[in-house]
Design a protein around this motif. Sequence first.
Motif, mmCIF file in Angstrom:
data_model
loop_
_atom_site.group_PDB
_atom_site.id
_atom_site.type_symbol
_atom_site.label_atom_id
_atom_site.label_comp_id
_atom_site.label_asym_id
_atom_site.label_seq_id
_atom_site.Cartn_x
_atom_site.Cartn_y
_atom_site.Cartn_z
ATOM 1 N N ARG A 18 0.767 -1.172 -0.009
ATOM 2 C CA ARG A 18 -0.050 0.079 0.088
ATOM 3 C C ARG A 18 0.780 1.294 0.032
ATOM 4 N NH1 ARG A 18 -3.903 -2.142 -1.592
ATOM 5 N NH2 ARG A 18 -5.476 -0.750 -1.071
ATOM 6 N N SER A 19 2.183 1.211 -0.531
ATOM 7 C CA SER A 19 3.051 2.248 -0.340
ATOM 8 C C SER A 19 3.192 3.080 -1.843
ATOM 9 C CB SER A 19 4.207 1.914 -0.007
ATOM 10 O OG SER A 19 5.095 1.155 -0.704
ATOM 11 N N GLY A 20 2.323 2.732 -2.904
ATOM 12 C CA GLY A 20 2.413 3.303 -4.130
ATOM 13 C C GLY A 20 3.101 2.516 -5.236
ATOM 14 N N THR A 21 3.381 1.207 -4.990
ATOM 15 C CA THR A 21 4.230 0.289 -5.816
ATOM 16 C C THR A 21 3.181 0.076 -7.035
ATOM 17 O OG1 THR A 21 3.162 -1.501 -4.719
ATOM 18 C CG2 THR A 21 5.532 -0.823 -4.210
ATOM 19 N N THR A 22 1.999 0.073 -6.873
ATOM 20 C CA THR A 22 1.155 -0.178 -8.162
ATOM 21 C C THR A 22 0.961 1.068 -9.005
ATOM 22 O OG1 THR A 22 -0.488 -1.868 -6.855
ATOM 23 C CG2 THR A 22 -1.128 -0.703 -8.885
ATOM 24 N N LEU A 23 1.041 2.113 -8.454
ATOM 25 C CA LEU A 23 0.903 3.450 -9.226
ATOM 26 C C LEU A 23 2.430 3.533 -9.956
ATOM 27 C CD1 LEU A 23 0.352 6.418 -10.008
ATOM 28 C CD2 LEU A 23 1.359 7.231 -7.819
ATOM 29 N N LEU A 24 3.486 3.237 -9.313
ATOM 30 C CA LEU A 24 4.897 3.447 -9.987
ATOM 31 C C LEU A 24 4.972 2.386 -11.293
ATOM 32 C CD1 LEU A 24 7.546 4.567 -10.232
ATOM 33 C CD2 LEU A 24 8.256 2.927 -8.358
ATOM 34 N N HIS A 25 4.359 1.248 -10.943
ATOM 35 C CA HIS A 25 4.310 0.184 -11.913
ATOM 36 C C HIS A 25 3.613 0.753 -13.280
ATOM 37 C CE1 HIS A 25 3.667 -4.382 -13.063
ATOM 38 N NE2 HIS A 25 5.040 -3.926 -13.321
ATOM 39 N N HIS A 26 2.560 1.197 -13.042
ATOM 40 C CA HIS A 26 1.534 1.531 -13.919
ATOM 41 C C HIS A 26 2.476 2.860 -14.792
ATOM 42 C CE1 HIS A 26 -1.747 -0.623 -12.791
ATOM 43 N NE2 HIS A 26 -2.485 -0.211 -14.006
ATOM 44 N N LEU A 27 3.100 3.414 -14.188
ATOM 45 C CA LEU A 27 4.027 4.563 -14.844
ATOM 46 C C LEU A 27 4.716 3.966 -15.772
ATOM 47 C CD1 LEU A 27 4.366 7.494 -12.159
ATOM 48 C CD2 LEU A 27 2.332 6.886 -13.580
ATOM 49 N N PHE A 28 5.676 3.109 -15.440
ATOM 50 C CA PHE A 28 6.493 2.302 -16.263
ATOM 51 C C PHE A 28 5.936 1.708 -17.393
ATOM 52 C CE2 PHE A 28 9.405 1.556 -12.418
ATOM 53 C CZ PHE A 28 10.269 2.079 -12.995
ATOM 54 N N ASP A 29 4.609 1.655 -17.625
ATOM 55 C CA ASP A 29 3.990 0.855 -18.518
ATOM 56 C C ASP A 29 3.524 1.818 -19.824
ATOM 57 O OD1 ASP A 29 2.381 -1.221 -19.627
ATOM 58 O OD2 ASP A 29 0.488 -0.596 -18.883
ATOM 59 N N HIS A 30 4.323 2.902 -19.830
ATOM 60 C CA HIS A 30 4.237 3.709 -20.911
ATOM 61 C C HIS A 30 5.633 3.927 -21.726
ATOM 62 C CE1 HIS A 30 0.295 5.635 -19.602
ATOM 63 N NE2 HIS A 30 0.867 5.523 -18.312
ATOM 64 N N ASP A 31 6.242 3.027 -21.578
ATOM 65 C CA ASP A 31 7.570 2.953 -22.233
ATOM 66 C C ASP A 31 7.659 1.377 -23.032
ATOM 67 O OD1 ASP A 31 10.326 2.746 -23.237
ATOM 68 O OD2 ASP A 31 10.979 3.667 -21.175
ATOM 69 N N ASP A 32 7.633 1.412 -24.309
ATOM 70 C CA ASP A 32 7.565 0.230 -25.155
ATOM 71 C C ASP A 32 8.986 -0.572 -24.933
ATOM 72 O OD1 ASP A 32 4.920 0.706 -25.952
ATOM 73 O OD2 ASP A 32 5.506 1.548 -27.574
ATOM 74 N N ARG A 33 9.965 0.027 -24.496
ATOM 75 C CA ARG A 33 11.216 -0.578 -24.303
ATOM 76 C C ARG A 33 11.395 -1.471 -22.915
ATOM 77 N NH1 ARG A 33 15.081 4.301 -23.634
ATOM 78 N NH2 ARG A 33 13.117 4.918 -22.360
ATOM 79 N N LEU A 34 10.156 -1.253 -22.112
ATOM 80 C CA LEU A 34 9.998 -2.111 -21.024
ATOM 81 C C LEU A 34 8.860 -3.217 -21.042
ATOM 82 C CD1 LEU A 34 10.162 0.659 -18.318
ATOM 83 C CD2 LEU A 34 12.296 -0.617 -19.283
ATOM 84 N N ARG A 35 9.557 -4.402 -20.417
ATOM 85 C CA ARG A 35 8.383 -5.414 -20.511
ATOM 86 C C ARG A 35 7.734 -5.785 -19.020
ATOM 87 N NH1 ARG A 35 5.110 -9.259 -20.646
ATOM 88 N NH2 ARG A 35 5.434 -11.364 -21.923
#
Length: 390
Positions: free
Chosen positions: A97-114
């Motif tokens: 509950r410390s924002g890991t889900t939010l951060l994970h969704h932000l990474f999802d905007h980069d096609d270089r990442l899986r």
Amino acid sequence: MGTQTVHLSSVEELLKSASERTQLADFGPAQFRENLDQLVASLLRTGAITEQGLRQTREELTTLLCHRLQIQDWLTRYPEITSEQVHSPVFTTGLPRSGTTLLHHLFDHDDRLRLLRTWETSQPCPPPGFAPETIPQRMEDTRRRIAQVWQATVAGFDAIHMIDVEGPDECTQLLSNDFNQVGFFNYLNVPDYYDWIVRQGNFVSSYEYHRTQLQLLQWRTPPRRWVLKYPNHLLALNAISRVHKDVRFVITHRDPVKTLASLCDLTFNFRSSRSEQVNKREIGRQMLSFVTAHVKSLLEFSAANREIIQDVDYYALLKSPLPVMSEIYAFMDMEFPETVSRNIYQWMLKNPQGKRGDHDYALKDFGIDPVEAEEAFARYRQRYNIPKEG
């Protein structure tokens, strides 16, 4: 529907059921069996659940065993899968509950990442790169399962846990396939299993199997860098760094007392969907120990591994996500393109905090003394200069 003393199939019966369902017999590395034995034994001792909860749990355990059988079948037929390289994975973690889900969704905007997808963790086989034509049906199956198993039974599920069929998913399912993940404790009252996992569970073996599943999922697809997420990775930092020599950790930090209260509320709602005998004070004691164990693991690991950790202030992430993401990308030795920055900005505008609903919770509801909680987390709060949340 009355609550009954749980009568769960024996582990042998679960294994047999999964084999009959898949017509396969090889479950892969044997370590999982001890994990499963401990889980079922603990459930038999303390997990009084409703008949519906019992059926749901039995089906989940059988499905996880089916996943193992199918994964091993693909590895046997295509041994080159285990030669796939998992380069410099990034493990996003932090207290629950410390924002890991939010951060994970932000990474999802980069096609270089899986990133893992909810539909593929729900049904890892066949490998997506081998059979892309199966993806639409797997999405539909996953959408139906989430609606029936979680949204229909857990009060306020969408506000408690952000999940989208096509969106990024955490590593819960991959670790569940080895029956070595403490998240079971949040919806099943299995304290003996949790204590055993924390005390002597073989995290190295489980993260080796976790890596094998990453190899399976990336096989026959363009190479991209994995960004993975799960709060309970905190308990296995040493094991992860042994399995992945070039790993990087991105760790979020939020008021631990606030995260504890939120986790207690989540656990209460999850367990209530399967049991009519849910004791809030018991949950309070259990989750205080749970979060304390995460903090202890983090403090011990971070003391000697600063160079592979990027710390993220939860409040800074909410207030100014783009500068925070720019720092994270620099830590990952990657450029932070303007297109990614713009996509993150637009997504944040469309997904403000609380968009999917809010839920109220307080320590006093779970019998936790705020002074005791503050004492438990004093060293952690001081180490990372974490403010007290109102």
